[in-house]
Write an enzyme that holds these catalytic residues in place. Sequence first.
Site, PDB file in Angstrom:
ATOM      1  N   ILE A 162      -6.928   8.211   7.289  1.00  0.00           N
ATOM      2  CA  ILE A 162      -6.279   6.781   6.969  1.00  0.00           C
ATOM      3  C   ILE A 162      -7.526   5.784   6.665  1.00  0.00           C
ATOM      4  O   ILE A 162      -8.378   5.911   7.211  1.00  0.00           O
ATOM      5  CB  ILE A 162      -5.641   6.460   8.362  1.00  0.00           C
ATOM      6  CG1 ILE A 162      -4.506   7.220   9.001  1.00  0.00           C
ATOM      7  CG2 ILE A 162      -4.783   4.921   7.960  1.00  0.00           C
ATOM      8  CD1 ILE A 162      -4.213   7.271  10.384  1.00  0.00           C
ATOM      9  N   CYS A 163      -6.957   4.923   5.734  1.00  0.00           N
ATOM     10  CA  CYS A 163      -7.550   3.762   5.505  1.00  0.00           C
ATOM     11  C   CYS A 163      -6.705   2.815   4.828  1.00  0.00           C
ATOM     12  O   CYS A 163      -5.612   2.675   5.254  1.00  0.00           O
ATOM     13  CB  CYS A 163      -9.021   4.426   4.305  1.00  0.00           C
ATOM     14  SG  CYS A 163      -8.278   4.376   2.583  1.00  0.00           S
ATOM     15  N   ARG A 164      -7.382   1.774   4.217  1.00  0.00           N
ATOM     16  CA  ARG A 164      -6.305   0.468   3.902  1.00  0.00           C
ATOM     17  C   ARG A 164      -5.410   0.963   2.769  1.00  0.00           C
ATOM     18  O   ARG A 164      -4.231   0.769   2.643  1.00  0.00           O
ATOM     19  CB  ARG A 164      -7.128  -0.564   3.686  1.00  0.00           C
ATOM     20  CG  ARG A 164      -6.375  -1.929   2.984  1.00  0.00           C
ATOM     21  CD  ARG A 164      -7.118  -2.849   2.776  1.00  0.00           C
ATOM     22  NE  ARG A 164      -6.401  -4.201   2.485  1.00  0.00           N
ATOM     23  CZ  ARG A 164      -6.119  -4.635   1.266  1.00  0.00           C
ATOM     24  NH1 ARG A 164      -6.472  -3.614   0.243  1.00  0.00           N
ATOM     25  NH2 ARG A 164      -5.290  -5.488   0.926  1.00  0.00           N
TER      26      ARG A 164
END
Length: 563
Positions: free
Chosen positions: A525-527
Amino acid sequence: MKVIIVGGVAGGASCAARLRRLDETAEILMVERGPYVSYANCGLPYHVGGKIEKESSLMVATEDTFRGQFAIDVRTRCEVVNVSSELKTVELKNHVTGEVTTEKYDKLVLSPGAAPIRPPLPGINLPGIFSVRTVPDARNMREWLDRGAADSSGMNSYTGYQTLMKPKRAVVVGGGFIGLEMVENLVHRGLEVTLIEKLNQVMPPLDPEMAILVERYMTKHGVRLELNDGVAEFRQTADGSLEVLTSSGKAHPADIVILAIGVRPETNLAKMAGIEIGQRGGIRVDEHMRTSNPDIFAVGDAVEVKEFVTGEWSLVALAGPANRQGRIAADVIAGRNSRFRGTQGTSICQIFEAAIAQTGVSEKTLNQIGDTDFEKIYLYPNSHAGYYPGAKMLAIKVIFRKSNGRLLGAQVLGEDGVPKRIDSFAMAIQMGCTVYDLEESELCYAPPFGSAKDPVNFAGMVAADILRGDMPQSHWNVIGNEFLLDVRNPSELAVETVPGAINIPLPELRSRLGELPRNREIFVICRSGQRAYYATRILLQKGFQVRNLAGGMLSRSHAASSH
């Protein structure tokens, strides 16, 4: 050869003009039951809102233009009241004189359009309730919105009630294109606006997670959204204002109501002529715009057409396809082998400072027809080079075939650069391009207009990475027992976190591989998905089972909010 064209506006008018350019000898009669033969009905909401101030600006071509420039016999305020396909005649009623005459034809073109839906609800014909279809409709709305001064008796001439104030509250019924355009223009005029939509989202052609972005823009501008609720009744109050009652029991006060529920193909003439009507309720035509009667053609909003991507029959009330269909019918009548390729539903709608656009097929349509050979991606690039002032984030969803990478559909929302991108996707779909073609597309670049790696290229690269196995991905709605790895910086977690996710910032990942399991699949997960991609590449090469969560936290935020 005598050709009678029933209906002007987009389809009929383009057919008449094109046919004259191809055949100087044809006798062309165009019949329009309204007062104007060719006008920009797509501009009506903006005329109501005052952005297009002059009514005359909406007139594309007049009767004099068609008579003088094209030698076409035009009869406005004239309606076809009967069609005989056996005798090849039409009966015309002149609404000014009442006279009924009969005209013979060799070829007949039907362009009757589609009528706004007005369900038989109690009070639907009360003063102050309008549909949006013609120039007189827009004129009546403007006059209603500009009213306010009482006459000498203190009574308002529209309602018979004392109404001294201009309308301040509007209710728009229906959240499609016309509904959203009317909402924006009524807000532009300073009204408080409530939008009532029976479905669970605005813009029904969109996928729900993209529609939620549109809804956020609307609420940001003070629009009150009432979704999952249909209108049950209209009432007039003692002071002359209106009340809109919904199925849920709510009552919404209004000084003006706009009905934008949708449109229904006008097929009465086709039925008179014994022409086939399709399952979707429109006139059935072939790729040459011929109906089931070889001497009768039909174009525009009244016809059923094939969707370009799926091949399914569809009703598409858009001006671009109607114009092309009119030209194609004229070509075929003149002896040319033109054909309509089908429609992609390419469209765009302004939502205050933003625009939402779409082309091709949506995910929900593919699900409805049982098509499982597709994948989707989300990306959030800048509209142009980030170092040049004014860059805005675009929200892009792209759908493509898992089997061969063929592009199927795209949806784009943003405050800058939306038309450029959706048009690129639309042309790629029409030409049968794949995501690999998007990778290699050479698109114009200068810092004020784009990036060296345009969002269209970027979309192709992301999709191609998935198909090549360089970036396995998954989606938020399928998270199960996987190990969740968040590679954002700790400061970002103060804004939003994912329950159960372990945070290892990307710069620290290589030195902390020992903290990750090798016996479980890892979702990263990231932005927006980009750093998660970098992490995915690292972990794949280190022997981990890993997938990038599509679109990152940005995708999660609107997917979780979709209805």
